[in-house]
Design a protein around this motif. Structure first.
Motif, mmCIF file in Angstrom:
data_model
loop_
_atom_site.group_PDB
_atom_site.id
_atom_site.type_symbol
_atom_site.label_atom_id
_atom_site.label_comp_id
_atom_site.label_asym_id
_atom_site.label_seq_id
_atom_site.Cartn_x
_atom_site.Cartn_y
_atom_site.Cartn_z
ATOM 1 N N THR B 48 48.593 -24.368 2.601
ATOM 2 C CA THR B 48 49.977 -24.162 3.034
ATOM 3 C C THR B 48 50.143 -22.784 3.678
ATOM 4 O O THR B 48 49.843 -21.760 3.062
ATOM 5 C CB THR B 48 50.996 -24.311 1.883
ATOM 6 O OG1 THR B 48 52.264 -23.838 2.369
ATOM 7 C CG2 THR B 48 50.612 -23.518 0.641
ATOM 8 N N LEU B 50 52.817 -21.390 4.203
ATOM 9 C CA LEU B 50 54.040 -20.749 3.705
ATOM 10 C C LEU B 50 53.778 -19.806 2.535
ATOM 11 O O LEU B 50 54.700 -19.194 2.016
ATOM 12 C CB LEU B 50 55.058 -21.825 3.296
ATOM 13 C CG LEU B 50 55.514 -22.745 4.425
ATOM 14 C CD1 LEU B 50 56.552 -23.743 3.907
ATOM 15 C CD2 LEU B 50 56.098 -21.949 5.586
ATOM 16 N N ASP B 89 51.475 -32.045 7.881
ATOM 17 C CA ASP B 89 51.233 -31.693 9.286
ATOM 18 C C ASP B 89 52.194 -32.507 10.162
ATOM 19 O O ASP B 89 53.030 -33.265 9.646
ATOM 20 C CB ASP B 89 49.753 -31.906 9.673
ATOM 21 C CG ASP B 89 49.341 -33.378 9.633
ATOM 22 O OD1 ASP B 89 50.196 -34.246 9.326
ATOM 23 O OD2 ASP B 89 48.160 -33.657 9.903
ATOM 24 N N GLU B 90 52.049 -32.361 11.462
ATOM 25 C CA GLU B 90 52.955 -33.030 12.397
ATOM 26 C C GLU B 90 52.980 -34.546 12.168
ATOM 27 O O GLU B 90 54.043 -35.162 12.067
ATOM 28 C CB GLU B 90 52.473 -32.714 13.825
ATOM 29 C CG GLU B 90 53.514 -32.882 14.902
ATOM 30 C CD GLU B 90 54.574 -31.790 14.891
ATOM 31 O OE1 GLU B 90 55.654 -32.057 15.415
ATOM 32 O OE2 GLU B 90 54.323 -30.682 14.362
ATOM 33 N N MET B 93 54.594 -35.522 8.892
ATOM 34 C CA MET B 93 56.040 -35.280 8.956
ATOM 35 C C MET B 93 56.737 -36.492 9.569
ATOM 36 O O MET B 93 57.717 -37.005 9.023
ATOM 37 C CB MET B 93 56.332 -34.025 9.780
ATOM 38 C CG MET B 93 57.823 -33.726 9.941
ATOM 39 S SD MET B 93 58.154 -32.257 10.931
ATOM 40 C CE MET B 93 57.901 -32.891 12.573
ATOM 41 N N LYS B 94 56.185 -36.975 10.696
ATOM 42 C CA LYS B 94 56.796 -38.107 11.380
ATOM 43 C C LYS B 94 56.664 -39.372 10.547
ATOM 44 O O LYS B 94 57.609 -40.137 10.374
ATOM 45 C CB LYS B 94 56.128 -38.300 12.746
ATOM 46 C CG LYS B 94 56.551 -37.233 13.745
ATOM 47 C CD LYS B 94 55.893 -37.421 15.098
ATOM 48 C CE LYS B 94 56.223 -36.260 16.023
ATOM 49 N NZ LYS B 94 55.133 -35.905 16.909
ATOM 50 N N LYS B 98 59.752 -36.457 7.065
ATOM 51 C CA LYS B 98 60.036 -35.129 6.515
ATOM 52 C C LYS B 98 60.603 -34.231 7.624
ATOM 53 O O LYS B 98 60.519 -34.556 8.811
ATOM 54 C CB LYS B 98 58.760 -34.506 5.945
ATOM 55 C CG LYS B 98 58.095 -35.345 4.866
ATOM 56 C CD LYS B 98 58.976 -35.485 3.637
ATOM 57 C CE LYS B 98 58.318 -36.371 2.597
ATOM 58 N NZ LYS B 98 59.204 -36.634 1.459
ATOM 59 N N ASP B 99 61.172 -33.093 7.224
ATOM 60 C CA ASP B 99 61.836 -32.249 8.226
ATOM 61 C C ASP B 99 61.063 -30.970 8.536
ATOM 62 O O ASP B 99 61.569 -30.058 9.182
ATOM 63 C CB ASP B 99 63.261 -31.901 7.773
ATOM 64 C CG ASP B 99 63.274 -31.151 6.453
ATOM 65 O OD1 ASP B 99 62.178 -30.835 5.938
ATOM 66 O OD2 ASP B 99 64.369 -30.881 5.940
ATOM 67 N N ALA B 100 59.813 -30.875 8.055
ATOM 68 C CA ALA B 100 59.056 -29.638 8.298
ATOM 69 C C ALA B 100 57.554 -29.884 8.148
ATOM 70 O O ALA B 100 57.146 -30.915 7.611
ATOM 71 C CB ALA B 100 59.490 -28.562 7.311
ATOM 72 N N THR B 101 56.789 -28.957 8.655
ATOM 73 C CA THR B 101 55.344 -28.977 8.437
ATOM 74 C C THR B 101 54.932 -27.645 7.817
ATOM 75 O O THR B 101 55.647 -26.647 7.957
ATOM 76 C CB THR B 101 54.562 -29.143 9.760
ATOM 77 O OG1 THR B 101 54.729 -27.954 10.546
ATOM 78 C CG2 THR B 101 55.020 -30.351 10.539
ATOM 79 N N ASN B 102 53.823 -27.626 7.106
ATOM 80 C CA ASN B 102 53.355 -26.366 6.514
ATOM 81 C C ASN B 102 51.835 -26.209 6.517
ATOM 82 O O ASN B 102 51.302 -25.336 5.841
ATOM 83 C CB ASN B 102 53.886 -26.204 5.072
ATOM 84 C CG ASN B 102 53.391 -27.291 4.149
ATOM 85 O OD1 ASN B 102 52.868 -28.312 4.594
ATOM 86 N ND2 ASN B 102 53.548 -27.093 2.860
#
Lengths: 120, 130
Positions: B48, B50, B89-90, B93-94, B98-102
């Motif tokens: 991650t 983040l 990941d991208e 997420m799709k 989900k609303d984010a990637t990390n």
């Protein structure tokens, strides 16, 4: 595809941590890759095979039944350490599937024959 | 010799991830090849971007990313383990709305088959865990 001897070594109790469940996922994938898969159960890992697991109360998905399905994946080499069973007051009759009970030393010898050892 | 590495623990709580990193560096320094590094169980948390450790501490995630860039390493995060623990990941997420990637640079998300393949293709698969 090359076939190698994979042994998954299960050392932990089934539900206190996720290792046992995620190790089982590795077993199924290795079998799908047509590898020569065996499993060894040592220490608290022997509890993974105990009959009569009831997980409703802890709200964790139980996987006792999955052991019985391994045969469908041609995974039939299950080795359990005799000393680990005895230390916990268990015997092969307490387990949910047929296994081969071996001494720790003999399991050690089997480990020497493996190409890949994955310890969980 | 061709090595692969399995990292089964997350950063900071367990030393396994640090030891795996030091081992990877030593393998490369000796002129060996690393076929793949695979992250499983809480090991997926090594990926991650983040994470924000204190400035005077090692940045475990950034350290992995840097090693991957320097040596063109294939660092793979198990998809099922990643989904459970929120490593995205991208594509994930799709797929999962989900609303984010990390996912940190240098890592990719793929299936457990990549671990088995690493076992088949490598001379040694070395496991770092608890």
């Amino acid at each position: 595809m090359t076939t190698k001897k994979f042994m998954m070594v299960n050392r932990k109790a089934p539900y206190g941590t996720i290792y046992a469940w995620e190790a089982l996922e590795v077993v199924l994938i290795a079998a799908a890759f047509e590898q020569d898969v065996s499993l060894a159960f040592l220490d608290d890992g022997v509890y993974q095979l105990k009959k009569g697991q009831q997980t409703k109360g802890i709200e964790i998905k139980g996987f006792e039944k999955t052991w019985g399905a391994l045969e469908d994946y041609d995974v039939t080499q299950l080795y359990v350490a005799r000393e680990s069973l005895e230390e916990r007051g268990l015997s092969a009759e307490d387990l949910t599937v047929p296994v081969e009970v071996l001494s720790r030393a003999d399991i050690g010898k089997l480990m020497e024959e493996q190409d890949v050892l994955l310890s969980f | 010799m061709k090595f692969s590495i399995l990292v089964n623990e997350g950063p900071y709580t367990h030393q396994a991830s640090d030891t795996a990193y030091q081992f990877a560096k030593a393998v490369l320094a000796k002129g060996h090849e690393i076929f793949r590094i695979f992250y499983y169980h809480d090991g997926v948390n090594n990926a991650t971007r983040l994470t924000t450790p204190p400035q005077d501490d090692r940045n475990i995630v950034a350290r992995w990313s840097k090693l991957a860039e320097e040596h063109k390493l294939d660092m793979v995060v198990c998809v099922a383990a990643a989904q459970r623990r929120g490593i995205v990941d991208e594509g994930e997420m799709k797929r999962n709305g989900k609303d984010a990637t990390n996912l940190a640079p240098g890592f990719r998300i793929s299936g457990l088959g990549q671990l088995i393949e690493a076992g088949i293709q490598s001379d040694r698969l070395v496991v770092f865990g608890d």
